[in-house]
Each structure stands twice: as C-alpha cells, then as structure tokens.
Design an enzyme around this catalytic site. Structure first.
Site, PDB file in Angstrom:
ATOM      1  N   LYS A 178      38.155  19.318  39.037  1.00 31.02           N
ATOM      2  CA  LYS A 178      39.087  19.176  38.327  1.00 31.02           C
ATOM      3  C   LYS A 178      39.433  20.171  37.360  1.00 31.02           C
ATOM      4  CE  LYS A 178      40.200  17.336  34.732  1.00 31.02           C
ATOM      5  NZ  LYS A 178      41.117  18.392  33.979  1.00 31.02           N
ATOM      6  N   GLU A 252      28.011  21.537  29.722  1.00 42.37           N
ATOM      7  CA  GLU A 252      28.138  22.752  28.852  1.00 42.37           C
ATOM      8  C   GLU A 252      29.077  22.613  27.717  1.00 42.37           C
ATOM      9  OE1 GLU A 252      26.151  25.300  29.161  1.00 42.37           O
ATOM     10  OE2 GLU A 252      25.484  25.041  31.339  1.00 42.37           O
ATOM     11  N   CYS A 286      32.764  29.715  24.261  1.00 49.06           N
ATOM     12  CA  CYS A 286      31.644  29.026  23.834  1.00 49.06           C
ATOM     13  C   CYS A 286      30.724  29.787  23.214  1.00 49.06           C
ATOM     14  CB  CYS A 286      31.337  28.113  24.937  1.00 49.06           C
ATOM     15  SG  CYS A 286      30.584  29.217  26.419  1.00 49.06           S
ATOM     16  N   GLU A 387      33.436  24.481  15.140  1.00 43.80           N
ATOM     17  CA  GLU A 387      33.995  25.554  16.227  1.00 43.80           C
ATOM     18  C   GLU A 387      35.498  25.593  16.079  1.00 43.80           C
ATOM     19  OE1 GLU A 387      34.100  24.416  20.402  1.00 43.80           O
ATOM     20  OE2 GLU A 387      32.808  26.355  20.915  1.00 43.80           O
TER      21      GLU A 387
HETATM   22  P1  NAD Z   1      38.062  19.838  26.769  1.00 48.61           P
HETATM   23  O1  NAD Z   1      36.590  19.027  26.383  1.00 48.61           O
HETATM   24  O2  NAD Z   1      39.439  19.449  25.792  1.00 48.61           O
HETATM   25  O3  NAD Z   1      38.431  19.816  28.140  1.00 48.61           O
HETATM   26  C1  NAD Z   1      37.367  20.196  29.250  1.00 48.61           C
HETATM   27  C2  NAD Z   1      37.982  19.545  30.565  1.00 48.61           C
HETATM   28  O4  NAD Z   1      37.594  18.149  30.530  1.00 48.61           O
HETATM   29  C3  NAD Z   1      39.329  19.518  30.993  1.00 48.61           C
HETATM   30  O5  NAD Z   1      39.413  19.722  32.401  1.00 48.61           O
HETATM   31  C4  NAD Z   1      40.019  18.223  30.560  1.00 48.61           C
HETATM   32  O6  NAD Z   1      40.799  17.893  31.094  1.00 48.61           O
HETATM   33  C5  NAD Z   1      38.605  17.447  30.905  1.00 48.61           C
HETATM   34  N1  NAD Z   1      38.513  16.354  30.039  1.00 48.61           N
HETATM   35  C6  NAD Z   1      38.765  15.927  28.772  1.00 48.61           C
HETATM   36  N2  NAD Z   1      38.484  14.874  28.411  1.00 48.61           N
HETATM   37  C7  NAD Z   1      38.154  14.099  29.593  1.00 48.61           C
HETATM   38  C8  NAD Z   1      37.494  12.676  29.646  1.00 48.61           C
HETATM   39  N3  NAD Z   1      37.564  11.776  28.736  1.00 48.61           N
HETATM   40  N4  NAD Z   1      36.974  12.563  30.996  1.00 48.61           N
HETATM   41  C9  NAD Z   1      37.256  13.561  31.939  1.00 48.61           C
HETATM   42  N5  NAD Z   1      37.684  14.567  31.858  1.00 48.61           N
HETATM   43  C10 NAD Z   1      38.098  14.920  30.442  1.00 48.61           C
HETATM   44  O7  NAD Z   1      37.792  21.265  26.388  1.00 48.61           O
HETATM   45  P2  NAD Z   1      38.599  22.416  26.504  1.00 48.61           P
HETATM   46  O8  NAD Z   1      39.596  22.649  25.193  1.00 48.61           O
HETATM   47  O9  NAD Z   1      39.283  22.489  27.751  1.00 48.61           O
HETATM   48  O10 NAD Z   1      37.522  23.650  26.386  1.00 48.61           O
HETATM   49  C11 NAD Z   1      37.147  24.202  25.186  1.00 48.61           C
HETATM   50  C12 NAD Z   1      35.559  23.728  24.993  1.00 48.61           C
HETATM   51  O11 NAD Z   1      34.911  24.276  25.925  1.00 48.61           O
HETATM   52  C13 NAD Z   1      35.116  24.313  23.781  1.00 48.61           C
HETATM   53  O12 NAD Z   1      34.450  23.562  22.841  1.00 48.61           O
HETATM   54  C14 NAD Z   1      34.078  25.376  24.413  1.00 48.61           C
HETATM   55  O13 NAD Z   1      33.074  25.808  23.461  1.00 48.61           O
HETATM   56  C15 NAD Z   1      33.764  24.720  25.334  1.00 48.61           C
HETATM   57  N6  NAD Z   1      33.203  25.756  26.405  1.00 48.61           N
HETATM   58  C16 NAD Z   1      31.644  25.702  26.677  1.00 48.61           C
HETATM   59  C17 NAD Z   1      31.355  26.425  27.612  1.00 48.61           C
HETATM   60  C18 NAD Z   1      29.519  26.485  28.031  1.00 48.61           C
HETATM   61  O14 NAD Z   1      29.471  26.994  28.814  1.00 48.61           O
HETATM   62  N7  NAD Z   1      28.810  25.787  27.093  1.00 48.61           N
HETATM   63  C19 NAD Z   1      31.933  27.331  28.424  1.00 48.61           C
HETATM   64  C20 NAD Z   1      33.381  27.496  27.971  1.00 48.61           C
HETATM   65  C21 NAD Z   1      33.932  26.591  27.152  1.00 48.61           C
END
Ligand code: NAD
Length: 494
Positions: A178, A252, A286, A387
């Site tokens: 997804k 992650e 990230c 962040e």
């Molecule tokens: P997000 O948590 O809003 O969404 C991430 C994904 O999770 C999306 O596909 C979203 O639709 C899904 N999602 C959200 N809530 C959910 C739930 N309750 N159940 C199932 N799926 C759900 O994050 P974002 O805004 O897309 O990404 C930014 C974040 O990602 C930042 O905090 C960044 O640091 C982190 N990030 C971490 C890494 C790493 O490798 N550590 C890499 C890239 C980004």
C-alpha cells in the site's frame, strides 16, 4: 477526473478498478494541480489482495519455485527496472516533486536491491545441530513467514517499497503493497514491470488509498508480517493493530538527527555535509540532519559560511536538472513546515536565512518554502525536538565532546547522526556513544543495499537492507528425527 491519467490497481496478476468504482486525485507538487486518478480501494479490495497473496504463498508456481529460480526472477525484474529507470524517475518527479537529478540516480540504484537480495535467495541456510540427545538427528529450516503487508511513506516511494519487497521476495514471501495516498503512481507503474518479468499471479499486489485501506490490511488475519515506513503516530497505530493479531512488525519511523561539527573538521566539507543533511529532497527525508550542532570555537565562522552557501540554492522546476531545491510534496506538509517556522520564531530562535514561503517560478503552484536556517536554538525548543520534515535547520552551539554527546542523544529519536572531525579517536568515540542506527563520519546520507538501516529509540524497530534484513521475513523451524530403534519410556519427557 476525465483529463487525468487513470490508474488501476494490481491484484492476483490482473489490472482492475477498485470495488468502490471511485478514484482520488494525485497532485503534481510543482504545478500544484492534480495529474493522476488513483483507485480508492475498499476493505473488499484489501481482502481480495490478501487472499490472492495467501493463495500464491500456499500453493502453486511461487510456492513450488526453487530459491534459485526465485533469485533468477528477481534479477529479471532488476534488469527491467534498469531499462525503465528514467521513466520511473520521471513519474516520481511528477507525483512527488523530487528532483530529476536525484531521481535519475535513485531509480538507477533500485535494481541493485533486487540483484543483491536475488543473489541471497538461495543462500538462506538452516543448520544441522549437534544436539545433546542421543539417537536423534536435528536440523533447522528457515521458512518464509507468509503474506507481508508493506505500507510506505510518500517521500521516496519506490526506494522505500523496494527495501521491503526485495528481502521479502528473496525469503519466498508474498506481498500486498500500500503506497502512500500522496504518491501511489510509481508503485503502479512498477507493477507493469513485475507483470513483464513473469511473477506468478498473487505474489505481488498493490492496493491504493490512505489509512482506511492500510488499517484493514494490517488487521487482516492472513497477513503474517507488517513492514511500515512512516511517521510516529501512524507507526504506533500500525504497531497496535498488528499486536492484536500477534504479527511480526518492522517500523521505519521519523528522526531529528544531530549533525555535529567539531572545530578540527574540514570545514568546506562540513558545510556541504550540513547543506546536504537538510536541504536535499527539500528536507523531506527521515535522515535529515535537522539539528546542526556546531562547536563554540568555530560557531560564528561556520554559520556565516553555511548561510552564504545555502543562500545560493536554486529553487525551481524539479524536472530541470539544474534545480537544487524543489517544492514540498503535499499542501499538508507545506502548512506544517510554515507552522514550525512560526513556532521557532515564537520560541526565540534567530532566523538567519529564509523563514517563510518562497515564490515558485511562473506557472508553478505555491508549494515552495525558502531554505531556512535558525540560530540561537537550544535543545529544549520544539524546533529542536520535533520532526519538521522540511528545509528547516536548527543550529545549536556546544562546548566539547561530552556536551555534543549529551545534546545529540537528548531526543526521543535515534535514526542517524553525523560527525565532522579529523581526529580518529574522537570519531570512534562519537560513533560508539551516539544512540542512532546509523552514524556517518565526515559524510552524510550514505545508504546501501549492503548495509543495515533502521532506528534506535522511537525511530523504529528492526532493520532494512543488508543481509540481516531477510531475517524479518523468515521464521525458523526445528526438525527432530529419531534414529533410535526402540522408543524409550513414553511417560517421561526427554
Ligand atoms: P504517515 O505515517 O502519515 O503515512 C505512512 C503510510 O502509512 C502511508 O501509506 C499512510 O497511508 C499509512 N498509514 C497512516 N496511518 C495508518 C494506519 N493507522 N494504519 C495503516 N496505515 C496507515 O507518514 P508520511 O507522512 O507518509 O511519511 C513521513 C514520515 O515517514 C516521516 O516521519 C518520516 O521521517 C518517515 N520516514 C521514515 C523513514 C525511515 O526509513 N525511517 C523513511 C522515510 C520516511
């Protein structure tokens, strides 16, 4: 919607519309306008995708395939990605606003994951154990865990998906992916290559939508493992939902990484490292080095040099190879960044560069933020602790190694850290004492398929990349064979 590029989802080796018959728009961040229509999936679509993945896992061509043949198929996919890397990169530029200069390199690098993990597929070995029990032969099998749900953030869609998919396929798992609701197009383009490579139906499936699709996917009883990249709140919810089904989970999550400059550093390189730490990918990574710790003895000189260099950043069209800073990917993120800039000002941080929205070129949307640098930051401020996920740097002054370590570690995150010094002893001590999953010395941002990546503390659970990543997609079975000719007393456990 009629003028938009219409995508379909990919389930069980077939393309189709979602069961809702509805679509949602995906925006081009540079133009600030929709360009694609993405299927709005439902719980029913999730169920179909998971059942297809489960059937493919349990029996049929994939389940019967030898590990060597799996590896060959993965290498075929790698070669197809190589051939199509430019086109995939262009989709991410359009859908995410990433720079073409970065994407050309990133999509060209992605095949390496499928080569590396494809090569690992037939090297997953169990062990013969010289057990203490007489007349028994004991060995282990390392078996795939089953259907894996892969939920991905929007900032590097194909790369983050690949970090999950490549080890999962090598292990023999099947997948339901997804992508983020903001950047789904590249995963769907990618599935055309999966189809072309000849993966059996159901091995890799994609459903699209937001948390309303992600959550039932995580909760589906036939999902054995969840691999998630995203923010802390989403990560917590996913962890809780997965816990109710006792599923394996890797997370992650976010970071607020310290990038630490000592007075014995090569300052030219350290300036470039600080810039790359926070302004690459418009700060939407990230691993952003968003807390810059600078030693007091060089603070004024270093900050002057940094601000002068950052002021030369060329903002513009991400599809232009000369652009250095592109737009923010979503309007929500754009507002969040500007809000943090206000928070920093109200907390008393001194704005040394930028500090507000930026004018994009004619014809572009309004999703540009000025590269922004704050001085006079103390580590207790929100701008130092939270962040931002944007081009906003907080500079904090420190006195000596002890203080740098204390400030560096005084944060709930632990994803990465950078250290700039020419002193070998100091570099080694800092690498040991900083609580982060990755420490870079005199460099920033190096990541590879060869090398474990993941977070300490609230930055995550488990590791992606490198050989150990495959362990999260495997489970170990112990097999006991009796070589005795007589069964001993059956009432006593031995
Ligand atoms: P997000 O948590 O809003 O969404 C991430 C994904 O999770 C999306 O596909 C979203 O639709 C899904 N999602 C959200 N809530 C959910 C739930 N309750 N159940 C199932 N799926 C759900 O994050 P974002 O805004 O897309 O990404 C930014 C974040 O990602 C930042 O905090 C960044 O640091 C982190 N990030 C971490 C890494 C790493 O490798 N550590 C890499 C890239 C980004």
């Amino acid at each position: 919607m009629d003028n938009l590029q219409k995508y379909q989802i990919y389930i069980d080796g077939k393309w189709g519309d979602s069961s809702s018959g509805k679509w949602f728009e995906s925006q081009n961040p540079y133009l600030g306008k929709p360009w694609a229509a993405i299927p709005a999936c439902t719980v029913e679509d999730v169920d179909r995708a998971v059942n297809a993945a489960s059937d493919a896992f349990e029996s049929g061509e994939w389940a019967d395939m030898t590990a060597s043949a799996r590896g060959r198929l993965m290498r075929k996919l790698a070669a197809l990605i190589e051939e199509n890397s430019q086109a995939l990169g262009e989709v991410e530029v359009r859908d995410n606003g990433k720079l073409i200069a970065e994407m050309a390199a990133q999509t060209a690098y992605i095949p390496e994951w499928y080569y590396y993990f494809g090569g690992l597929a037939d090297k997953i070995e169990g062990a013969v154990i010289p057990t203490d029990k007489a007349d028994t032969f004991n060995y282990t099998l390392r078996e795939p865990v089953g259907v894996c749900a892969m939920i991905v953030a929007w900032n590097s869609p194909l790369m983050l998906m690949t970090w999950k998919l490549a080890p999962a396929l090598a292990a023999g798992c099947t997948a339901v992916i997804k992508p983020s609701e903001f950047t789904s197009a590249s995963a769907l383009e990618f599935m055309k290559l999966v189809e072309q490579a000849g993966f059996p139906p159901g091995v890799i499936n994609v459903v699209t939508g937001g948390a309303e699709v992600g959550e039932p996917l995580v909760r589906h009883p036939k999902v054995a493992k969840v691999a998630f990249t995203g923010g802390e709140i989403g990560g917590q919810k996913v962890y809780e939902a997965a816990a109710s089904g006792l599923k394996k989970v890797t997370l992650e999550l976010g970071g607020k990484s310290p990038n630490i400059v000592f007075d014995d550093a090569d300052l030219d390189n350290a300036v470039k490292g600080a810039i790359s730490g926070i302004f690459a990918a418009t700060g939407q990574t990230c691993i952003a080095g968003s807390r810059l710790l600078v030693q007091d003895t060089i603070y004024d000189e270093f900050v002057d040099r940094l601000v002068s260099f950052a002021a030369t950043a060329r903002l513009g069209d991400p599809s232009n190879a000369d652009t250095q800073v592109g737009p923010v990917t979503t309007p929500i993120q754009y507002k969040k960044i500007l809000n943090y800039i206000d928070i920093a000002k109200n907390e008393g941080a001194k704005c040394l560069l930028g500090g507000g929205p930026a004018q994009g070129p004619d014809g572009s949307g309004d999703w540009f933020v000025q590269p922004t640098i704050f001085g006079n930051v103390t580590n207790d401020m929100r701008i130092a602790q939270e962040e931002v996920f944007g081009p906003v740097l907080s500079i904090i002054k420190f006195k000596d190694e002890e203080e740098a370590i204390a400030i560096g570690n005084d944060i709930m995150y632990g994803l990465a850290a950078g250290v700039w010094t020419q002193n070998l002893r100091r570099a080694t001590v800092m690498a040991k004492r900083l609580k982060a999953g990755t420490v870079w010395i005199n460099t920033y941002r190096a990541v590879s398929y060869t090398t474990p990546f993941g977070g300490y503390k609230r930055s995550g659970l488990g590791r992606e990349n490198g050989q150990e990543a495959i362990n999260d997609y495997l489970q170990t079975k112990s097999v006991w064979i009796s070589t005795a000719t007589e069964t001993p007393n059956p009432f006593i456990m031995r």
